[in-house]
Every structure is written in structure tokens, then in C-alpha cells.
Design an enzyme around this catalytic site. Sequence first.
Site, PDB file in Angstrom:
ATOM      1  N   ASP A 280      32.666  39.911  35.622  1.00 25.24           N
ATOM      2  CA  ASP A 280      32.492  41.191  36.284  1.00 25.24           C
ATOM      3  C   ASP A 280      31.359  41.022  37.294  1.00 25.24           C
ATOM      4  O   ASP A 280      30.718  39.979  37.381  1.00 25.24           O
ATOM      5  CB  ASP A 280      32.209  42.309  35.270  1.00 25.24           C
ATOM      6  CG  ASP A 280      32.517  43.689  35.858  1.00 25.24           C
ATOM      7  OD1 ASP A 280      32.673  43.797  37.090  1.00 25.24           O
ATOM      8  OD2 ASP A 280      32.591  44.666  35.099  1.00 25.24           O
TER       9      ASP A 280
HETATM   10  C1  NOJ Z   1      32.236  46.461  38.216  1.00 28.32           C
HETATM   11  C2  NOJ Z   1      33.256  47.047  37.287  1.00 28.32           C
HETATM   12  O1  NOJ Z   1      32.782  46.985  35.964  1.00 28.32           O
HETATM   13  C3  NOJ Z   1      34.613  46.387  37.375  1.00 28.32           C
HETATM   14  O2  NOJ Z   1      35.515  47.113  36.582  1.00 28.32           O
HETATM   15  C4  NOJ Z   1      35.055  46.279  38.796  1.00 28.32           C
HETATM   16  O3  NOJ Z   1      36.350  45.729  38.864  1.00 28.32           O
HETATM   17  C5  NOJ Z   1      34.050  45.417  39.538  1.00 28.32           C
HETATM   18  N1  NOJ Z   1      32.757  46.073  39.517  1.00 28.32           N
HETATM   19  C6  NOJ Z   1      34.447  45.155  40.987  1.00 28.32           C
HETATM   20  O4  NOJ Z   1      34.289  46.284  41.736  1.00 28.32           O
END
Ligand code: NOJ
Length: 747
Positions: A280
Site C-alpha cells: 500500500d
Molecule cells: C492508500 C489506500 O489504503 C489504498 O487502498 C489505495 O489503493 C492506495 N492508497 C492508492 O491510492
Amino acid sequence: MKRIGLKNMGIGLIMWLIYGSLYAQHDIETRIDKLLSEMSLRQKIGQMNQLNACKPDEKLYQQIRNGEVGSILNAEDPVLLNELQKIAVEESAAGIPLLFARDVIHGFKTIFPIPLGQAASFNPGLVEEGARIAAIETAENGIRWTFAPMMDISRDPRWGRIAESFGEDTYLTEVMGIAMVKGLQGNDLSDPSSVAACAKHFIGYGAVEGGRDYNVSYIPERQLRSVYLPPFEKALKEAGCATVMTSFNANDGIPPSASKFLLTDILREEWGFDGVVVSDWASVSMMVQHGFCENKKDAAQKAVNAGLDMEMVSECYINHMEQLIAEGKVKEETIDRAVRNILRLKMRLGLFEQPYTPLDKKKKAYSESHLQAAKKVAEESFVLLKNQDDLLPLGKNIKKIAVIGPLADAPHDQLGTWVFDGEKEMTRTPLCALKEHYGNQVDIIYEAGLSFSRDTDTGNFSKAVKAAKEADVTLLFIGEESILSGEAHSLASLNLVGAQSELLEKLTETGTPLVTILMAGRPLTIEKEINLSHAVLYAWHPGTMGGPAIVDVLSGNSFPQGKLPVTFPRVTGQIPIYYNHEKIGRPAKKTEMLLNDIPPEAKQSSLGNTSYYLDAGFDPLYPFGYGLSYTTFEYSNLKITRNKLSPSDTLEVNITLKNTGKREGCETVQLYISDLYASVSPVVKQLKAFRKVWLNPGESRQVTFEIPVRDFGLWDINMQYTVEPGAFEVMIGGNSQQGETARFNVN
Ligand code: NOJ
């Protein structure tokens, strides 16, 4: 002769497909071997680097030129994407195309209801269709990878991200996750309208302590395997989900981005996953904050050795990997394995053959069929919580409607969380839809009363009250603005924000029948407001077509059929509260004393000696699976065909469902299984199947379920998935708490 010919042709086609796909796979691996043998170490590590291109600058262009970037997220202009791609393909030494990614969580331009609402439809076919549309609109802009579906089991509505989930239940999340992956990826990843899906967040992010986003979780292995992992396994194995994203939460002290147990032992070895694992956002460098890694170099080492292929934005890999290899802390074959996964995905997507996006094609975004599909999903997602004296659907005799509340005409807020590309200018609100639907026949008086959900200014209440007094019925649109749910938006209280509750109270004083329509990203604690309203429709954040969908349901053009995908608590203090909890030693009998039953100066006692809250009672506000209709249904005659079964048998059970009301309706028939006794405490019951059944007034139908007994297993005392012999109970009904039951034995 003819038939034989056709049969042969059929067999020929199957053989061709099998050999064709094996050959294609073999061909891909051979192409990867060749590429890997030609790539420098730096270029390989570059493939493992995903960067943000929200505001692309000269540095990014140079990094692409140097072959130091494998994927880009957050750029959506196809002209820019083609420009960046041209640099990767034509100017970088290895010429490997970039893979563009974006969060398309419930629609790209045409916004569908939030995933929690989609789950309430209990209609995987519709969810798949919605995801297909989202993929078409996404891919036509050059983006071939999205970070959806989110499959975190979410049992805490304080956690803002519950909006992105399919709720509290493992089986429902499995079904919806599979549907969404299939829709996004289409029949073949190489189709230019296919978008690689990403099962996230691996794992346990929905179980963060207290619902506080980014916090820690404590999920023991048995619960991980029984509750949290199955939707991921199903999405990978049954829908071929191409990628997986690791989560932010450290589970039992170990961040998933560096968990060899999760990323190698389970994902690769147990499940045979050959797709890409991406971190993530900065969850690799975040391991330094977790206190799990000494510095970013250490974080890179731990993540790559655990099995994390691609790092999102924190650049620990690109900055430290060469040195880690030189020091012998990471093996080059580990890098090759990760890069192979990434190149395989790019090849499966056909990026080497078609790296660019055609700019001259007519776009399909917001096309009428897309809008109608979004409306259909919204309609099926609405949950009718109350309908006193059959106030709904609105009668034909209504001549004046008061439309009140901050969400009656809030085009931005009805779209919900995670909307980057859908435009509020395209949103159809309930107010507009009401005017369109009723034309000159009904007088619509609109007084918002409050200008947004958190508004505390009661200055306009008198106008709203005046409108309600003059009307035959009041429609009150309240809830949460879209920004109150989603990532980083946890709440400690789930009561209505701002002065919405006061507004509702004032409206009830007018005596005009009150229909409350709630738009929200999560369950809210609204017992008082429900008691005061005559009818209540829970509409989640319904997306672009929310307005017409709500009006069709309120006016009786269609009917409500959603069921709650998550338990609604009375008060936040009851959380966590979910239907499929483990059996406990002292369950409440529900006849025990409550707070005000206890006399003053009562002597020390353990009251009922059972598990419940003195002040909140025994039950939630609404159980999982609950939802009314404009008609009523009766369940009867539950029959099990054979009630002695072996683990390899199939349970066949049927029940008669009758529409006992005066209107047509669609009921979601739900089947729950309880293992009555096992080597580890089993859960009280688990949803194992459901079916939507549409019936005319007075009509009956026999509904049959056939479920493999293998599905009734648990992770036993030796941590093996086993169907243990003994007694089981099946319950079939319209929600998780009511239904007909019967017993059977597995030997
Ligand atoms: C953080 C989030 O937790 C995740 O779900 C998301 O896909 C990513 N950022 C990318 O934006």
C-alpha cells in the site's frame, strides 16, 4: 454425422483453448526469460518501483527514461499517459511499457453505489456488470490496473473504510469480491477493456483496534484463516484476480508488507498465486514508524525477502536494493522472481503489444446504458428499515411533497468516498429526480433546512417546518457527507452529525407523515430518529444515479429489496457486534435485568450471569441480512432431502416462500449453517448461500439449495480445514436472526 462433426469441433475447440493457453503461458515465461537475461539489475529494480504522477515533473520523466519505474499511479489524462509511455517504450533501454494504475473503487466516471451499498443488493450479477462498466470507462483512458476490490471484513462501522468493503460477512465478501474481479478483468486480461483487479488489503485492515484507521490488529491464525483470508483465496483462485495489495496494519506485531508467512507461505505456496503483490502507499517505509525496521534499507530488505514484488511510492527498493544485493542480504534470484511476476502481468495485459491508448475513439463514459446500470444497482442496494402503516410507496393521492435535508440536493456528497473522476455535474439528485418524476402533478417544496450534514445553524428550520406543515408528506434526506467516510475518516460517535437530529424532531412536530432517507458510508446509530420517522430507507451513498433510483423506489415504480450487509448497532458501545460470532459460555437469555430494573442499593450480584450490556440490552438495532419490502413473505416447510451426510456429499434443502402481501416483491432468501459442537468453539452460524426470489402477491415458490458439505468445515484444533463429524443445523430465513431450522448429521 452432423452431430459427430459438431462434437468433434467442440472437443477440438476445447483442446485448442487448453493448448492455446498453455502455449501462451509457456510463451510468456520464455519471453520473460529472455527479457530478464537482457536487463540490468537497476532496470529490474526499476520494474519494482511504482511512483505517483499526480503532478509529473522532470525528475519523473528522467526516472522513466532511466528505466527506474515499473508503474505509475494517479495520472488519468490519456494524453499524458501516452507521453509517459512513449518515454518508457522508446527512450528507456529495456523499453518495457509502464503499467498505469488508479483507485477506481465504485466507478470511474459513472459512479455506482459505494461497495457497502453494492453488497446490500445481494446481487453479484449486478455488481459484476457495474465493475465491467467501471473497467470500460477506466481502460479507455489508458489505465489498466485498479486497486479494487477491497475485501477487508469490516465489523466496526467507526472505521471509515467500511464504506469500501462488502461488510461483515466472509461469504458475502467472497461472492461480491469474485463478482467485482470478474467484471473488472473481463473474459481475458489482454482485452483492451480489461483492468487488472487488486484484492486488498492483505490482511486484517478492517480489524484495526477501535476502528481507528492505520492502527494495529490482533487476529490469530485460526481467525485469519476462517474469516479474513477466504475472500482473498476465492478471488485469486476462482476469479483469477491479478494482484494483491498488502495492508497498513501490523497484525500481531508484524506488518503484512514484510510477512513471509502471508506473502510466501500462504499466497505463493499454499495458493499458488503467480500475480503481483504491491504494497500500500508507503507501507514499506512505514515499517520504520512501526518500529519494525531500523531504516528504509532494512524495510526494503524485509519486504522483498518476504515476497513483496512492487513498492508503492516510498522508493526504498530503488534507493537501497542494489546495495542490499551487493551485501548479500537479498539474492538476485529474489529480484528475478518479483520482476517475473510484474512482467507476467504486463504481458497478460497485452501491454507489450498495445502500450498506447487510442485517443480518437468515442468515449463510453456516462453512456445511457452505464447510467441505467448504475441506477439499477442503486435501486437494489436500498434497505427499507421501517414502513409504518405502509406509508411507502407514496400514494397517488399525494399532491404536495416537502423535500428537506442537506442531502436532498447534494450532487457531490451522494457520490460517496473514493471518487476521483466522477463529476458532480453529472449527478442526478433526489430533488431533480422528484421534479422530473412528478412534473406538474405534484407540488414539490424544497427547503434544505441545513446546508450540509455537519451544519449546526438552525436558522432555516422554520422554513423547513413551514414546508412540512403544508405538505401531504415530508421526505427528509439526511446522513453523512461523502468526506465523513473512507480512508482516514474514523469516527468515535455514529450519531447523526450537525443539527440533523434536531431538524428531524422539529419536522415530526408538524404531524405530517415523515419519510427519512439516509445517505451514509456506514451504519449510523439512529434508533431515536427511526422511532420518530414513519418510514426509513437506507440509501448508502448511492452514486451518480442515486436520485432517480430513490424516487423510483419511493414512488413504487420499483421496490426496495436490499438487505443489510452489516449489523447496525444501537450505540457505538456495542461495537464490535456481528452476527457470526463464536459461541460463548454464557449467552444472554434476553430475560435478564437491564439497567433500570436494578433496585437502588442492590447488593452485589452477578445478575443474569450472562453476556450483554445493562444499558444497551441484548440485540443490535438491526441484524445482518435485515431488510423489509413493500410486501411480506412467509417461510414454511423446510425440508432436508437426506439428513445423514458424509463430508463429500451435498446438502439438499428446500423451503417454501410465499408472498403474503398485496404487492410484488423480491426476497433474498438466506441460508445459514451452524456446527453445533467441534474441536474448537465454532461460530453460532454462518451464511453459506442466498438466492433472490421475485414473487407476485399470493404467489408461492419452492426454493432449493444444494451446498457441498465440504463448505461447512472449520480450522480445527490442529489448524487443518476439516468437516468434523457431528450435528449441524441449517436455518433459512429473511435475515440472520429469524428463520426455519432443521438438523442434520455429518458422519
Ligand atoms: C492508500 C489506500 O489504503 C489504498 O487502498 C489505495 O489503493 C492506495 N492508497 C492508492 O491510492
